[in-house]
Design a protein around this motif. Structure first.
Motif, PDB file in Angstrom:
ATOM      1  N   VAL A  17       0.988  -1.361  -0.144  1.00  0.00           N
ATOM      2  CA  VAL A  17       0.036   0.010  -0.032  1.00  0.00           C
ATOM      3  C   VAL A  17       1.103   1.078  -0.014  1.00  0.00           C
ATOM      4  O   VAL A  17       0.266   2.284  -0.069  1.00  0.00           O
ATOM      5  N   ARG A  18       2.214   1.083  -0.008  1.00  0.00           N
ATOM      6  CA  ARG A  18       2.879   2.312   0.147  1.00  0.00           C
ATOM      7  C   ARG A  18       2.940   3.296  -1.265  1.00  0.00           C
ATOM      8  O   ARG A  18       3.130   4.387  -1.188  1.00  0.00           O
ATOM      9  N   GLY A  19       2.722   2.615  -2.437  1.00  0.00           N
ATOM     10  CA  GLY A  19       2.868   3.320  -3.733  1.00  0.00           C
ATOM     11  C   GLY A  19       1.552   3.292  -4.389  1.00  0.00           C
ATOM     12  O   GLY A  19       1.405   3.931  -5.525  1.00  0.00           O
ATOM     13  N   ILE A  20       0.290   3.070  -3.579  1.00  0.00           N
ATOM     14  CA  ILE A  20      -0.857   3.258  -4.173  1.00  0.00           C
ATOM     15  C   ILE A  20      -1.396   4.518  -3.794  1.00  0.00           C
ATOM     16  O   ILE A  20      -1.344   4.983  -2.742  1.00  0.00           O
ATOM     17  N   ASP A  21      -2.494   5.308  -4.569  1.00  0.00           N
ATOM     18  CA  ASP A  21      -3.147   6.319  -3.986  1.00  0.00           C
ATOM     19  C   ASP A  21      -4.445   5.776  -3.179  1.00  0.00           C
ATOM     20  O   ASP A  21      -5.157   5.005  -3.372  1.00  0.00           O
ATOM     21  N   TRP A  22      -4.484   6.319  -1.911  1.00  0.00           N
ATOM     22  CA  TRP A  22      -5.414   6.289  -0.862  1.00  0.00           C
ATOM     23  C   TRP A  22      -6.501   7.224  -1.242  1.00  0.00           C
ATOM     24  O   TRP A  22      -6.519   8.226  -1.906  1.00  0.00           O
ATOM     25  N   LEU A  23      -7.719   7.038  -0.759  1.00  0.00           N
ATOM     26  CA  LEU A  23      -8.941   7.780  -0.851  1.00  0.00           C
ATOM     27  C   LEU A  23      -9.215   8.670   0.458  1.00  0.00           C
ATOM     28  O   LEU A  23      -9.160   8.148   1.536  1.00  0.00           O
ATOM     29  N   LEU A  24      -9.485   9.911   0.120  1.00  0.00           N
ATOM     30  CA  LEU A  24      -9.728  10.609   1.565  1.00  0.00           C
ATOM     31  C   LEU A  24     -11.318  10.500   1.464  1.00  0.00           C
ATOM     32  O   LEU A  24     -12.090  10.745   1.126  1.00  0.00           O
ATOM     33  N   MET A  25     -11.701   9.884   2.743  1.00  0.00           N
ATOM     34  CA  MET A  25     -12.885   9.692   2.967  1.00  0.00           C
ATOM     35  C   MET A  25     -13.761  10.550   3.974  1.00  0.00           C
ATOM     36  O   MET A  25     -14.568  10.924   3.886  1.00  0.00           O
ATOM     37  N   GLU A  26     -12.857  11.393   4.981  1.00  0.00           N
ATOM     38  CA  GLU A  26     -13.348  12.512   5.794  1.00  0.00           C
ATOM     39  C   GLU A  26     -12.435  13.258   6.049  1.00  0.00           C
ATOM     40  O   GLU A  26     -11.207  13.165   6.012  1.00  0.00           O
TER      41      GLU A  26
END
Length: 312
Positions: free
Chosen positions: A107-116
């Motif tokens: 998970v270090r190189g993937i884009d996360w989603l801003l949920m809140e």
């Protein structure tokens, strides 16, 4: 010099803004007290600094901030395994039957989603989540329904909480870490308190198990896995007259790492002398402290970070 623009004047009211740092989309959080910078890639904290003080988190002067590559420094999230997968317990290895096996997980190189994102008074709260595993090429080998989120809370301290939820139909075992790089005046000026009496695995000497007898002084390359830890550790830094505190939850293990001079010259995004200015203490669930989740269960691992002047 870092390409991250530094903020010198605190804002009158807390705010959150999106900025670009080279190829990375980032969230800059500023309050009257402190500044926080988070890359959406990897949900990686890049900076935490109280205005008027030295940074608490170290970032490499040679960090590249490139899409798809973890940034050297800050607080990378290591999940669903830590380090070399084949050095993990068999239960963790069994979950991953195919695909890439990079060090420190997926998970270090993937884009996360801003949920809140929320501002309440002087407190800022952000929640980021990995995309659904069945929709991400990097995560498609994981069981559908496995989810991960990182809650970041900034008040007079920095609070991080990493939560895994298993909504798949199978038992899941994993290891993980918040791979925190701390800024120090000089590695020669610091000791680590709170490890006394704890077991550790000396990975540089045949993975032998030993016991820490006294406060830890870093005097050579260090890569140790500490087990059965108390909730609170501290880095005493006489050069900057401060003590950095780490208060953990959902974790009884941590990794202490400094590459020292020889290995530093072989690391990417790392100046030859940078080992003198940083120390990693990585809040973790590793070895027998692994996380095991039945369907429908979740686990949270957290750490709170702050510093105080020596003598307080």
């Amino acid at each position: 010099m870092s390409i991250i623009e530094e903020q010198e004047v605190p804002p009158e009211v807390p705010h959150i803004q999106r900025i670009e740092v080279n190829q990375l989309q980032c969230l800059r959080v500023q309050t009257a007290r402190a500044e926080l910078l988070i890359a959406e890639q990897g949900a990686q904290v890049l900076r935490y600094q109280v205005f008027g003080q030295e940074p608490l988190i170290w970032m490499s002067e040679e960090a590249a901030f490139e899409a798809g590559n973890s940034v050297r420094g800050g607080i990378p999230v290591c999940w669903p395994w830590f380090g070399d997968l084949m050095r993990n317990p068999p239960e963790v290895q069994a979950l991953h039957s195919g695909g890439r096996l990079p060090a420190h997980g997926l998970v270090r190189g993937i884009d996360w989603l801003l949920m809140e994102n929320a501002i309440e008074g002087d407190t800022v709260r952000l929640v980021l989540s990995i995309p659904p595993v069945h929709e991400s090429p990097s995560l498609r080998h994981l069981p559908p329904g496995l989810a991960l989120r990182l809650e970041i809370l900034l008040d007079d301290r920095l609070h991080l909480k990493l939560t895994t939820r298993n909504d798949s139909e199978q038992h899941v075992a994993l290891s993980q870490a918040l791979h925190s790089y701390f800024a120090v005046s000089s590695i020669h000026n610091v000791t680590v308190d709170g490890l006394e009496g704890c077991r550790y695995i000396e990975t540089l000497e045949g993975w032998a198990e030993r016991e820490q007898k006294r406060p830890l002084v870093i005097s050579s390359e260090t890569d140790r896995i500490y087990l059965d830890l108390p909730p609170q550790l501290a880095i005493r830094d006489d050069g900057w007259n401060r003590r950095i505190f780490l208060e953990s939850s959902g974790s009884t293990s941590a990794v202490v790492w400094n590459p020292w001079a020889s290995k530093a010259r072989r690391l990417s995004q790392f100046a030859d002398d940078a080992w003198q200015r940083m120390l990693c203490i990585e809040t973790a669930n590793v070895m027998e402290d692994l996380v095991e989740l039945e369907p429908g269960a979740e686990h949270s691992m957290g750490v709170t970070l702050w510093s105080e002047p020596l003598g307080n």
